[in-house]
Scaffold this motif. Sequence first.
Motif, PDB file in Angstrom:
ATOM      1  N   VAL A 278      -4.630 -11.781  16.958  1.00 14.62           N
ATOM      2  CA  VAL A 278      -5.222 -12.948  17.110  1.00 14.62           C
ATOM      3  C   VAL A 278      -4.547 -14.252  16.007  1.00 14.62           C
ATOM      4  CG1 VAL A 278      -7.536 -13.913  16.275  1.00 14.62           C
ATOM      5  CG2 VAL A 278      -7.559 -11.813  17.167  1.00 14.62           C
ATOM      6  N   ALA A 279      -4.612 -15.402  16.876  1.00 14.49           N
ATOM      7  CA  ALA A 279      -4.088 -16.553  16.055  1.00 14.49           C
ATOM      8  C   ALA A 279      -4.805 -16.533  14.638  1.00 14.49           C
ATOM      9  CB  ALA A 279      -4.037 -17.881  16.874  1.00 14.49           C
ATOM     10  N   LEU A 280      -4.165 -17.139  13.816  1.00 10.36           N
ATOM     11  CA  LEU A 280      -4.768 -17.373  12.596  1.00 10.36           C
ATOM     12  C   LEU A 280      -5.901 -18.575  12.598  1.00 10.36           C
ATOM     13  CD1 LEU A 280      -1.665 -17.308  10.097  1.00 10.36           C
ATOM     14  CD2 LEU A 280      -3.559 -15.453  10.318  1.00 10.36           C
ATOM     15  N   PRO A 281      -5.927 -19.578  13.442  1.00 12.50           N
ATOM     16  CA  PRO A 281      -7.270 -20.308  13.351  1.00 12.50           C
ATOM     17  C   PRO A 281      -8.176 -19.697  13.928  1.00 12.50           C
ATOM     18  CG  PRO A 281      -5.252 -21.489  14.193  1.00 12.50           C
ATOM     19  CD  PRO A 281      -4.756 -20.186  14.125  1.00 12.50           C
ATOM     20  N   GLU A 282      -7.814 -18.728  14.848  1.00 11.44           N
ATOM     21  CA  GLU A 282      -9.152 -18.004  15.417  1.00 11.44           C
ATOM     22  C   GLU A 282      -9.796 -16.992  14.375  1.00 11.44           C
ATOM     23  OE1 GLU A 282     -10.119 -15.088  19.462  1.00 11.44           O
ATOM     24  OE2 GLU A 282      -8.113 -16.339  19.142  1.00 11.44           O
ATOM     25  N   ALA A 283      -8.862 -16.403  13.653  1.00 15.21           N
ATOM     26  CA  ALA A 283      -9.110 -15.627  12.614  1.00 15.21           C
ATOM     27  C   ALA A 283     -10.072 -16.158  11.465  1.00 15.21           C
ATOM     28  CB  ALA A 283      -8.379 -14.918  11.843  1.00 15.21           C
ATOM     29  N   VAL A 284      -9.739 -17.406  11.153  1.00 12.87           N
ATOM     30  CA  VAL A 284     -10.499 -18.306  10.102  1.00 12.87           C
ATOM     31  C   VAL A 284     -11.736 -18.617  10.640  1.00 12.87           C
ATOM     32  CG1 VAL A 284     -10.611 -20.485   9.046  1.00 12.87           C
ATOM     33  CG2 VAL A 284      -8.343 -19.238   9.162  1.00 12.87           C
ATOM     34  N   ALA A 285     -11.747 -18.883  11.975  1.00 16.73           N
ATOM     35  CA  ALA A 285     -13.093 -19.501  12.925  1.00 16.73           C
ATOM     36  C   ALA A 285     -14.015 -17.957  12.758  1.00 16.73           C
ATOM     37  CB  ALA A 285     -13.018 -19.495  14.276  1.00 16.73           C
ATOM     38  N   ALA A 286     -13.787 -16.936  12.899  1.00 13.90           N
ATOM     39  CA  ALA A 286     -14.306 -15.727  12.754  1.00 13.90           C
ATOM     40  C   ALA A 286     -15.027 -15.306  11.465  1.00 13.90           C
ATOM     41  CB  ALA A 286     -13.402 -14.561  13.193  1.00 13.90           C
ATOM     42  N   MET A 287     -14.337 -15.725  10.306  1.00  8.12           N
ATOM     43  CA  MET A 287     -14.653 -15.809   8.932  1.00  8.12           C
ATOM     44  C   MET A 287     -15.529 -16.686   8.699  1.00  8.12           C
ATOM     45  SD  MET A 287     -11.185 -14.499   6.802  1.00  8.12           S
ATOM     46  CE  MET A 287      -9.994 -15.117   7.764  1.00  8.12           C
ATOM     47  N   ASP A 288     -15.601 -17.833   9.060  1.00  9.35           N
ATOM     48  CA  ASP A 288     -16.306 -18.950   9.214  1.00  9.35           C
ATOM     49  C   ASP A 288     -17.788 -18.726   9.422  1.00  9.35           C
ATOM     50  OD1 ASP A 288     -14.480 -20.559   7.694  1.00  9.35           O
ATOM     51  OD2 ASP A 288     -13.879 -21.810   9.211  1.00  9.35           O
ATOM     52  N   SER A 292     -17.623 -15.274   5.594  1.00 11.26           N
ATOM     53  CA  SER A 292     -16.898 -14.510   4.767  1.00 11.26           C
ATOM     54  C   SER A 292     -15.503 -14.750   4.442  1.00 11.26           C
ATOM     55  CB  SER A 292     -16.685 -13.076   5.610  1.00 11.26           C
ATOM     56  OG  SER A 292     -15.916 -12.392   4.710  1.00 11.26           O
ATOM     57  N   ALA A 293     -15.246 -14.486   3.258  1.00  6.74           N
ATOM     58  CA  ALA A 293     -13.703 -14.950   2.589  1.00  6.74           C
ATOM     59  C   ALA A 293     -12.768 -13.989   3.132  1.00  6.74           C
ATOM     60  CB  ALA A 293     -13.905 -14.856   1.300  1.00  6.74           C
ATOM     61  N   TRP A 294     -13.062 -12.903   3.764  1.00  2.24           N
ATOM     62  CA  TRP A 294     -11.915 -11.852   4.151  1.00  2.24           C
ATOM     63  C   TRP A 294     -12.444 -11.525   5.629  1.00  2.24           C
ATOM     64  CZ3 TRP A 294      -8.176 -10.394   1.069  1.00  2.24           C
ATOM     65  CH2 TRP A 294      -8.305 -11.011  -0.056  1.00  2.24           C
ATOM     66  N   SER A 301      -4.817   2.142  16.680  1.00  2.00           N
ATOM     67  CA  SER A 301      -4.560   2.980  15.805  1.00  2.00           C
ATOM     68  C   SER A 301      -5.350   2.958  14.479  1.00  2.00           C
ATOM     69  CB  SER A 301      -2.885   2.985  15.425  1.00  2.00           C
ATOM     70  OG  SER A 301      -2.835   1.564  14.757  1.00  2.00           O
ATOM     71  N   GLY A 302      -6.141   2.111  14.255  1.00  2.00           N
ATOM     72  CA  GLY A 302      -7.022   2.131  13.078  1.00  2.00           C
ATOM     73  C   GLY A 302      -6.730   1.018  12.177  1.00  2.00           C
ATOM     74  N   VAL A 303      -7.231   0.948  11.150  1.00  2.00           N
ATOM     75  CA  VAL A 303      -7.006  -0.287  10.005  1.00  2.00           C
ATOM     76  C   VAL A 303      -5.659  -0.664   9.486  1.00  2.00           C
ATOM     77  CG1 VAL A 303      -7.871  -1.415   7.907  1.00  2.00           C
ATOM     78  CG2 VAL A 303      -9.318   0.282   8.967  1.00  2.00           C
ATOM     79  N   ARG A 304      -5.398  -1.925   9.824  1.00  2.00           N
ATOM     80  CA  ARG A 304      -4.064  -2.437   9.644  1.00  2.00           C
ATOM     81  C   ARG A 304      -3.854  -3.352   8.454  1.00  2.00           C
ATOM     82  NH1 ARG A 304      -0.878  -3.841  14.294  1.00  2.00           N
ATOM     83  NH2 ARG A 304       0.518  -4.748  12.857  1.00  2.00           N
ATOM     84  N   GLY A 305      -5.105  -3.554   7.843  1.00  2.00           N
ATOM     85  CA  GLY A 305      -4.807  -4.464   6.313  1.00  2.00           C
ATOM     86  C   GLY A 305      -6.278  -5.449   6.381  1.00  2.00           C
ATOM     87  N   TRP A 306      -5.950  -6.075   5.393  1.00  2.00           N
ATOM     88  CA  TRP A 306      -6.909  -7.386   4.918  1.00  2.00           C
ATOM     89  C   TRP A 306      -6.399  -8.626   5.555  1.00  2.00           C
ATOM     90  CZ3 TRP A 306     -11.396  -5.668   3.208  1.00  2.00           C
ATOM     91  CH2 TRP A 306     -11.658  -4.720   2.584  1.00  2.00           C
TER      92      TRP A 306
END
Length: 374
Positions: A278-288, A292-294, A301-306
């Motif tokens: 996912v592109a970063l602007p799209e990820a920011v939109a999901a957080m907005d 959420s700040a995260w 395969s599972g969790v990749r990170g924060w």
Amino acid sequence: MQPIGTDSQQSMIVLDRVRKQYADGTVAVEELSLEVAAGQIAVLVGPSGCGKTTTMRMVNRLVEPTSGRIFLDGDDISKVDRVALRRRMGYVIQQVGLFPHQTVAANVATVPQLLGWDKRRTRQRVAELLELVGLDPGRHAKRYPHELSGGQRQRVGVARALAADPPVLLMDEPFGAVDPVARDRLQAEFLRLQQQVRKTIVFVTHDIDEAIRLGDRIAVMREGGHLEQYADPKTLLSEPATPFVADFVGADRTLRRLAVLTVDPALLVRWPVVTPGVALPEAVAAMDAAESAWAVVTDASGVRGWLGRDVAGSTSSGDAGSAAVPAAVVPLDASLEQALAALLGTGGPGVVVVGPEGYAGVLTESAVLTGARR
């Protein structure tokens, strides 16, 4: 051969107002009543001279009570032949008590040979038990006790106690004579073993942390053999019955509770999930959208990170996978102690919790504290 740890091999132990007074007038145990449920670990803990070992030795009649009765599966053990009784119980002590002139295999085979087992059955049983306690039969069966480490000798002692598949194990400070690292490993191995064999176990220790880690129920005793409290670890730490118990478990019992409290799903927050591509602007939109700040970055395969909003929002290029930082991950059945250790180890905003169906939520630092206070 009878399978190890079948339900039919489990036994209940009941102590009914048991008292032990010696000839000099010393009272070792005073009117002690408790039940050890089939397949559970009951830990007797307390300071020196509180009657822990005496109580355990009364269960296999190495010490005879002055009054009161002890029952094994409803049988009054005072009316059972001592030898027959002890064949229903394995016994493990701190000094192990291996025969120095005999090999590991011969030590483990002691009870089966006394019972008249044939050589083939005995060999199979020895190999099976050595594997069960984490010792390679090919490497260790022909060694002598002096060729083993303290932890290895302790494992052989446990294997010998299990040799005839007794329904009951009596363990008197079995890990007290080994170094802290080996002790931790032996405790972990013991819990793994109990998951397989499901014996009814009476375990004596003076270490409250060991009692909390191993016991299904814990009997706190004080001098003179008085039972102060008999409860599961959570109750013991949350609701000490007497000032003696509160003092014995320590003022830091809230920290100890972390080891016995599991992650509460009600405390989890659901931060948004994005995939690595996912592109970063799209990820920011999901957080907005989630306020959420995260976000949590996951793939097949599972969790990749924060992914933090401040990082993701600082650039318009790149994707979530490249900007993500490692996250602490624990299973849904983890203890709060494990969750806190994972949190401190990574320094992230929380711990990602995963269940059977994958991502279950996030346990934040404040949620860990809330869980500990409950």
